[in-house]
Write an enzyme that holds these catalytic residues in place. Structure first.
Site, PDB file in Angstrom:
ATOM      1  N   GLU A 115       7.825   4.729   3.774  1.00 35.71           N
ATOM      2  CA  GLU A 115       8.648   5.023   2.606  1.00 35.71           C
ATOM      3  C   GLU A 115       9.453   6.286   2.864  1.00 35.71           C
ATOM      4  O   GLU A 115       8.915   7.285   3.346  1.00 35.71           O
ATOM      5  CB  GLU A 115       7.776   5.254   1.372  1.00 35.71           C
ATOM      6  N   HIS A 163      13.047  -3.239   3.824  1.00 35.73           N
ATOM      7  CA  HIS A 163      12.404  -4.081   2.819  1.00 35.73           C
ATOM      8  C   HIS A 163      13.386  -5.120   2.292  1.00 35.73           C
ATOM      9  O   HIS A 163      13.022  -6.269   2.036  1.00 35.73           O
ATOM     10  CB  HIS A 163      11.886  -3.188   1.690  1.00 35.73           C
TER      11      HIS A 163
END
Length: 186
Positions: free
Chosen positions: A119, A158
């Protein structure tokens, strides 16, 4: 910063905040994809303890209206790269973090089974920092060295493994520059 993966599949020299939201991979030897994400809590705001709280199941739903929606989510990532380039690791790399959800890469489903999730503290539309790109490049190289099934062609976003459902790391992420730097520094 000189990163290294230790025998327990944790990075040495970074902050560790173990998440309960992980389990064992179906095949611990099959770590063959790196997925780049973004997150900010509250949305569009940086800093603070909220990402750590989300990934550890301790997010208070009363602290922000958005938190009431997501506080019960059981999600994690292997690592978070803060805006200043600092890394927080939540899940050892040999375990399955719960970051990708319903996903597919190269016609193979269930990306959590074989991927590492990173992330970036950010949003789809705000530029990421140079410190984040530098750290992501170094972390990616260390991961590729330690997990040789991952090469630059097996680093994705993603948005590409869950199209229509996810949009991160978004248009703000400079894939061309990142991949070029990864090749130069590799």
């Amino acid at each position: 910063m000189k990163l290294a993966v230790n025998s327990e599949h944790w990075l040495d020299g970074v902050k560790h905040v173990p998440s309960p939201f992980f389990d064992q991979r179906p095949d611990a030897q099959d770590v063959s994809l790196l997925v780049v994400h973004n997150i900010s809590l509250p949305p569009g705001e940086f800093g603070g303890p909220y990402i750590e709280q989300l990934f550890t199941g301790k997010l208070n739903p009363n602290e922000h209206p958005y938190f009431g929606v997501i506080s019960g989510f059981r999600v994690s990532a292997h690592c978070l790269i803060r805006r200043n380039g600092d890394i927080i690791q939540f899940v050892p790399f040999d375990c399955r973090a719960w970051h990708a959800g319903v996903s597919q890469f190269a016609k193979r489903d269930k990306c959590n089974d074989y991927s590492i999730g990173i992330e970036l503290e950010g949003t789809d539309t705000l530029p990421y920092t140079q410190a984040q790109y530098a750290t992501l490049t170094e972390l990616s190289r260390v991961i590729m060295t330690h997990y040789p099934y991952i090469d630059s062609s097996r680093i994705t976003g993603h948005e590409f493994i869950a199209p229509g459902r996810k949009t991160d790391p978004g248009l703000a992420f400079d894939w061309h520059a990142f991949k070029a730097t990864l090749r130069v520094n590799g």
